[in-house]
Design an enzyme around this catalytic site. Structure first.
Site, PDB file in Angstrom:
ATOM      1  N   ASP A 261       5.862   4.471  -3.206  1.00 20.33           N
ATOM      2  CA  ASP A 261       5.035   3.550  -2.411  1.00 20.33           C
ATOM      3  C   ASP A 261       4.097   4.333  -1.494  1.00 20.33           C
ATOM      4  O   ASP A 261       4.453   4.628  -0.360  1.00 20.33           O
ATOM      5  CB  ASP A 261       5.953   2.633  -1.592  1.00 20.33           C
ATOM      6  CG  ASP A 261       5.211   1.552  -0.839  1.00 20.33           C
ATOM      7  OD1 ASP A 261       4.073   1.244  -1.228  1.00 20.33           O
ATOM      8  OD2 ASP A 261       5.772   1.018   0.134  1.00 20.33           O
TER       9      ASP A 261
ATOM     10  N   ASP B 232       0.845  -0.964  -7.082  1.00 16.19           N
ATOM     11  CA  ASP B 232       1.565  -0.809  -5.808  1.00 16.19           C
ATOM     12  C   ASP B 232       2.959  -1.415  -5.930  1.00 16.19           C
ATOM     13  O   ASP B 232       3.399  -2.176  -5.076  1.00 16.19           O
ATOM     14  CB  ASP B 232       0.788  -1.468  -4.660  1.00 16.19           C
ATOM     15  CG  ASP B 232       1.433  -1.212  -3.301  1.00 16.19           C
ATOM     16  OD1 ASP B 232       2.260  -0.283  -3.194  1.00 16.19           O
ATOM     17  OD2 ASP B 232       1.128  -1.951  -2.352  1.00 16.19           O
TER      18      ASP B 232
ATOM     19  N   HIS C 196      -2.730   2.509  -2.677  1.00 17.65           N
ATOM     20  CA  HIS C 196      -2.973   2.891  -1.273  1.00 17.65           C
ATOM     21  C   HIS C 196      -2.474   4.303  -0.985  1.00 17.65           C
ATOM     22  O   HIS C 196      -1.368   4.672  -1.344  1.00 17.65           O
ATOM     23  CB  HIS C 196      -2.411   1.863  -0.292  1.00 17.65           C
ATOM     24  CG  HIS C 196      -0.928   1.675  -0.293  1.00 17.65           C
ATOM     25  ND1 HIS C 196      -0.068   2.471   0.447  1.00 17.65           N
ATOM     26  CD2 HIS C 196      -0.137   0.762  -0.909  1.00 17.65           C
ATOM     27  CE1 HIS C 196       1.181   2.045   0.281  1.00 17.65           C
ATOM     28  NE2 HIS C 196       1.172   1.020  -0.537  1.00 17.65           N
TER      29      HIS C 196
ATOM     30  N   HIS D 257      10.138   2.079   1.502  1.00 18.46           N
ATOM     31  CA  HIS D 257      10.073   2.283   2.957  1.00 18.46           C
ATOM     32  C   HIS D 257      11.256   3.075   3.512  1.00 18.46           C
ATOM     33  O   HIS D 257      11.529   3.021   4.715  1.00 18.46           O
ATOM     34  CB  HIS D 257       9.975   0.946   3.710  1.00 18.46           C
ATOM     35  CG  HIS D 257       8.739   0.173   3.411  1.00 18.46           C
ATOM     36  ND1 HIS D 257       8.507  -1.093   3.935  1.00 18.46           N
ATOM     37  CD2 HIS D 257       7.649   0.457   2.656  1.00 18.46           C
ATOM     38  CE1 HIS D 257       7.338  -1.536   3.500  1.00 18.46           C
ATOM     39  NE2 HIS D 257       6.799  -0.610   2.714  1.00 18.46           N
TER      40      HIS D 257
ATOM     41  N   GLU E 216      -2.803   0.394   3.976  1.00 20.26           N
ATOM     42  CA  GLU E 216      -2.193  -0.827   3.443  1.00 20.26           C
ATOM     43  C   GLU E 216      -0.918  -1.173   4.195  1.00 20.26           C
ATOM     44  O   GLU E 216      -0.625  -2.343   4.453  1.00 20.26           O
ATOM     45  CB  GLU E 216      -1.891  -0.656   1.944  1.00 20.26           C
ATOM     46  CG  GLU E 216      -1.403  -1.913   1.245  1.00 20.26           C
ATOM     47  CD  GLU E 216       0.110  -2.131   1.322  1.00 20.26           C
ATOM     48  OE1 GLU E 216       0.573  -3.246   1.001  1.00 20.26           O
ATOM     49  OE2 GLU E 216       0.835  -1.176   1.693  1.00 20.26           O
ATOM     50  N   GLU E 217      -0.148  -0.153   4.561  1.00 18.79           N
ATOM     51  CA  GLU E 217       1.194  -0.394   5.095  1.00 18.79           C
ATOM     52  C   GLU E 217       1.198  -1.100   6.446  1.00 18.79           C
ATOM     53  O   GLU E 217       2.067  -1.930   6.700  1.00 18.79           O
ATOM     54  CB  GLU E 217       1.966   0.928   5.208  1.00 18.79           C
ATOM     55  CG  GLU E 217       2.319   1.583   3.876  1.00 18.79           C
ATOM     56  CD  GLU E 217       3.335   0.787   3.068  1.00 18.79           C
ATOM     57  OE1 GLU E 217       3.727  -0.319   3.485  1.00 18.79           O
ATOM     58  OE2 GLU E 217       3.734   1.268   1.996  1.00 18.79           O
TER      59      GLU E 217
END
Length: 470
Positions: free
Chosen positions: A294, A356, A282, A426, A328-329
């Site tokens: 990520d 991912d 992503h 994140h 995606e997130e």
């Protein structure tokens, strides 16, 4: 004479299998050598992370990433490169968040927080209230409205440290982040603070998506993540004095949806052009770091799969696509849009591989497929052994390729070593310097090797009831 003929046939079969195996071994060696000596993934990630930066859906960074990756795919001389439009949510963080624990008027301890993605803002002057600590929604229910109304709910369930599979540990506590505000608002809470999804003790809050699904706008409450060190501090202080107060201020907001794109490139198959195999990650990321693990790593590894196939002289039988998914997130709209259009067009997706899980050393793959296809995968393990790839298990694939699932196709997820992944996930330290060039390139080669083997030998569409032969 009959015995001699049988012996000759057996010898010929063994010789054929040996040549076939040797050919695959040589091709895998060529793939790994090309990736480790002439790989492009690290340079692409350098630009994506350091020249563009964070790529939250709907942001300028996401827009720049779409343009950059499309241009780079065009340079590879693929048969086709295009953009697939998709409407995505646009949430903005606003000014940096601020929080403290108040033990008495004027006596405060500053703590590290960040707003969770999708959260509303606090009042302009911030929010201050007493705190109630829980670890589960069941505890919340047991306390009831009389003990929660007007307070801030502090969810403090840590990731389970004794689980070797760290994604299982993440899955065991992420509901408090995603649904915590919904559950707390049922009992009159005024805000939510959630322990960061992190196995390490540090001062970095980790963001991530949350939802208000089904909650009226007037009943929505602000939701923030607190670092693991500060979560432990808050918990200890509550044990000493249950009357302490927590203050936090955040100015995030949800704006109107905006137009963005999935980025797609294709090598058209030489024999079965209407059978599609995809590899992807992503393109969007959260906004605290630059999204290198990520999922910048998955993006550039997937791009390099198509380059490595071409550089290794492999002419795929089936059409191979790289798909760089958007959103995606905080929505999965890119993955859902791709699958929806594929279904409308009647496209036959026989295989899909997603990266991912970070750019760390590859360990293997998890597979969502029938037993016959999985048996085929197990027969390839000796080919991966020289590269220390040993993990071949049934399991999940990836959020973006998941909507493509059918009864007969194969979905797979690259599985790197995950022990350090949630240190960065994140958070503001998900940055380019945290990615090792060699590990990233090993992952790209490993993905390419699997794509090559599935393209060469195909997918075995047998019933799930076929027994696995170990």
């Amino acid at each position: 004479m009959k015995f001699l003929k049988s012996a000759c046939l057996l010898f010929s079969l063994l010789a054929f299998l040996s040549v076939k195996s040797q050919t695959d071994e040589n091709i895998l060696k060529k793939i790994y050598t090309e990736s480790l000596t002439n790989g492009k993934s690290y340079d692409w990630l350098n630009h994506l992370s350091n020249q563009i930066g964070s790529r939250l859906s709907g942001s300028l960074g996401a827009e720049k990433a779409v343009a950059y990756t499309k241009a780079e795919l065009k340079k590879l001389g693929l048969d086709k490169v295009w953009l697939q439009p998709v409407l995505v949510p646009r949430w903005v963080r606003g000014a940096k968040e601020f929080a403290f624990i108040e033990t008495a008027p004027g006596k405060t301890n500053k703590v590290n927080i960040c707003a969770l993605g999708g959260s509303i803002a606090t009042p302009a002057l911030g929010l201050k209230a007493k705190v109630v600590e829980v670890k589960t929604f069941e505890e919340l229910e047991a306390l009831g409205k009389e003990n929660i109304e007007g307070k801030i709910v502090f969810y403090n369930r840590p990731m389970q440290a004794d689980l070797i599979q760290t994604f299982d540990a993440y899955g065991g506590c992420v509901n408090q982040r995603y649904q915590g505000a919904i559950e707390a608002s049922k009992y009159g809470a005024v805000g939510v603070v959630v322990r960061s999804m992190n196995l390490r003790l540090d001062d970095l809050p980790h963001t991530g998506s949350m939802t208000y699904e089904g909650v009226a706008v007037e009943n929505r409450i602000p939701s923030a993540a607190i670092s693991t060190n500060d979560a432990n501090l808050l918990s200890t202080m509550l044990q000493l004095d249950s009357n302490i107060k927590f203050y936090f201020k955040q100015s995030c907001k949800q704006l109107k949806d905006v137009l963005s794109y999935n980025v797609i490139g294709q090598i058209t198959g030489s024999e079965y052009p209407n059978e599609y195999m995809i590899v992807g990650g992503h393109l969007d990321s959260w906004d605290l770091g630059d999204g290198s693990h990520d999922d910048g790593a998955g993006v550039v590894q997937s791009m390099d799969v198509l380059r490595l196939l071409k550089a290794s002289g492999i002419k795929p039988k089936r059409s191979i696509r790289v798909v760089l998914f958007m959103n995606e997130e905080n929505g999965l709209r890119g993955g859902n849009k791709y699958a929806s259009e594929a279904k409308q067009k009647g496209e036959n997706h026989v295989f899909a591989l997603e990266s991912d899980a970070g750019g760390f050393t590859p360990r293997g793959f998890s597979f969502d497929c029938n037993d016959a296809s999985f048996n085929q995968v197990l027969s390839w393990k000796p080919l991966f052994k020289p590269y220390l790839i040993h993990y071949f298990e049934k399991g999940g694939s990836g959020a973006d390729v998941g909507p493509l699932k059918t009864e007969t196709n194969v979905l797979a997820g690259l599985r790197p070593d995950s022990q350090r992944y949630f240190d960065h996930h994140h958070a503001s330290n998900d940055t380019f310097d945290a990615v090792n060039k060699r590990e990233l390139e090993l992952g790209a080669a490993t993905m390419t090797a699997l794509v090559y083997l599935f393209d060469k030998y195909g997918v075995n569409p047998i019933s799930n009831n076929t027994p696995i032969k170990n």
